[in-house]
Write a protein that holds these residues in place. Structure first.
Motif, short mmCIF file in Angstrom:
data_model
loop_
_atom_site.label_atom_id
_atom_site.label_comp_id
_atom_site.label_asym_id
_atom_site.label_seq_id
_atom_site.Cartn_x
_atom_site.Cartn_y
_atom_site.Cartn_z
N GLY A 101 0.73 -1.23 0.16
CA GLY A 101 0.05 0.10 -0.01
C GLY A 101 0.88 1.35 -0.03
N LEU A 102 2.24 1.29 -0.44
CA LEU A 102 3.05 2.46 -0.49
C LEU A 102 3.22 2.79 -1.97
N ALA A 103 3.37 3.91 -2.28
CA ALA A 103 3.90 4.48 -3.37
C ALA A 103 5.27 5.09 -3.30
N PRO A 104 6.23 4.90 -4.61
CA PRO A 104 7.34 5.41 -4.37
C PRO A 104 7.44 6.88 -5.06
N VAL A 105 8.25 7.76 -4.71
CA VAL A 105 8.60 9.04 -4.90
C VAL A 105 9.92 9.19 -5.51
N LEU A 106 10.45 9.34 -6.72
CA LEU A 106 11.78 9.30 -7.11
C LEU A 106 12.48 10.70 -7.11
N ALA A 107 13.70 10.71 -6.83
CA ALA A 107 14.36 11.78 -6.72
C ALA A 107 15.63 11.38 -7.28
N ASP A 108 16.26 12.45 -8.24
CA ASP A 108 17.49 12.12 -8.92
C ASP A 108 18.82 12.79 -8.33
N SER A 109 19.74 12.24 -7.55
CA SER A 109 20.53 13.03 -6.71
C SER A 109 21.60 13.60 -8.04
N PHE A 110 21.85 12.86 -9.08
CA PHE A 110 22.81 13.54 -9.88
C PHE A 110 22.13 14.82 -10.60
#
Length: 342
Positions: A101-110
């Motif tokens: 029941g969880l959703a991913p939140v993406l972040a690009d550190s580069f």
């Protein structure tokens, strides 16, 4: 009394209470089951999920976030979205998180570093319940701060930052390098060079190569090859231009191996007749027929799944020491390796 307005009103969507009643459990237990809480037995979890499916129930993430201190999201910190290795890992991670029941939140550190921002701070601002670090990153200090502030941090496919008290899910990188090197030795190659990569993962792969080469009575020939196609090309070109060129190249990852294939092509060398090439990660690029790259399969999808499971457990309040889970490596032999002629 006019009932036309009532008849025109659409039926109300099913609620969590409806799901609980249909499954014969309490509302709180139904909520835990749908979130993937490890304390719920498999039979009851299956019953609740079946009831939700039968009723067409969809969790209201906004309402749940208001009712709880959790947001129902997990931050996923990537080093560089251009690397195809991330795609397979994300597929496994997303599948596991969705089941909880969880959703991913993406972040690009580069990208964040290039514009002077902290990807970790961006994720924390969105109140993520945990952060999964995928691959190597330079955001060590922000991750330490996140962990000490109470946000669980997990490492997927990397050991860094090494001083975090964090769950780690990785490939057996040393053994994967052993498999690649033995394959080339079995084909008769005696001038093998390893294009090394960064971090603890790079060290373990180089260690596996070095131990296997030295056990066969050969020098452990290593050259920095980096993680990108460009760096792999530059390193391989320098080596293959030399009269004492290697007969085989074992690269840190598939991208560096693609660079080595391009260098061989530009120098008029035929693969695998003149030089054999092995990659690592077994990404979808390796399986493309014109490429057909021999590559170490590091169980990337399985790494993602296990990372998601660990994240769900930590968010649910699991207390205990940090765990290290290693996924077995295997070798996928394709057309870029062949018998040594040199």
């Amino acid at each position: 009394m006019d009932h036309r307005e009532d008849r025109a009103r659409p039926p109300s969507p099913p609620t969590l209470r409806d799901v609980a009643e249909r499954a014969g459990v309490s509302k709180s237990l139904a909520s835990l089951a749908l979130r993937g809480d490890p304390g719920v037995g498999e039979a009851r979890r299956a019953s609740v999920r079946q009831a939700a499916e039968d009723l067409g129930y969809r969790p209201n993430r906004v309402a749940r976030a208001l009712a709880e201190t959790r947001s129902g999201t997990v931050g996923v910190l990537l080093n560089d979205l251009r690397n195809p290795w991330f795609v397979d890992l994300l597929a496994g991670l997303t599948a596991a998180l969705d089941g909880g029941g969880l959703a991913p939140v993406l972040a690009d550190s580069f990208t964040a570093r290039r514009i002077g921002r902290s990807a970790v701070d961006q994720l924390l601002a969105q109140r993520v319940d945990a952060i999964v670090v995928v691959g190597t990153t330079e955001d060590d200090a922000p991750l330490r701060e996140a962990a000490t502030s109470g946000c669980p941090v997990l490492l997927a496919g990397t050991y860094e930052p090494g001083d975090l008290d964090a769950d780690v899910v990785v490939n057996d990188d040393r053994h994967g390098a052993v498999l690649a090197t033995r394959h080339l030795l079995d084909l008769g190659h005696r001038r093998i060079v390893h294009l090394t990569g960064p971090g603890e993962v790079g060290r373990l792969r180089a260690e596996g190569f070095r131990a296997t080469a030295e056990a066969a009575g050969l020098p452990a020939w290593t050259v920095a090859g980096g993680m990108s196609e460009e760096s792999g090309y530059a390193a391989a070109r320098r080596l293959l231009e030399d009269k004492a060129r290697p007969s085989a190249v074992f690269a840190y990852n598939d991208l560096a191996a693609i660079g080595a294939l391009s260098a061989a092509h530009d120098l008029g060398l035929e693969v695998p007749r003149d030089v054999s090439v092995v990659g690592y990660d077994n990404t979808h690029i390796a399986a493309i027929r014109p490429v057909s790259l021999t590559s170490v399969d590091n169980g990337t999808f399985a790494i993602g799944v296990q990372s998601g499971r660990f994240a769900i457990e930590r968010i649910s309040g699991r207390i205990g020491g940090a765990r290290v889970h290693r996924v077995a490596a295997s070798l996928e032999v394709r057309r870029t390796t062949g018998p040594a002629l040199l």
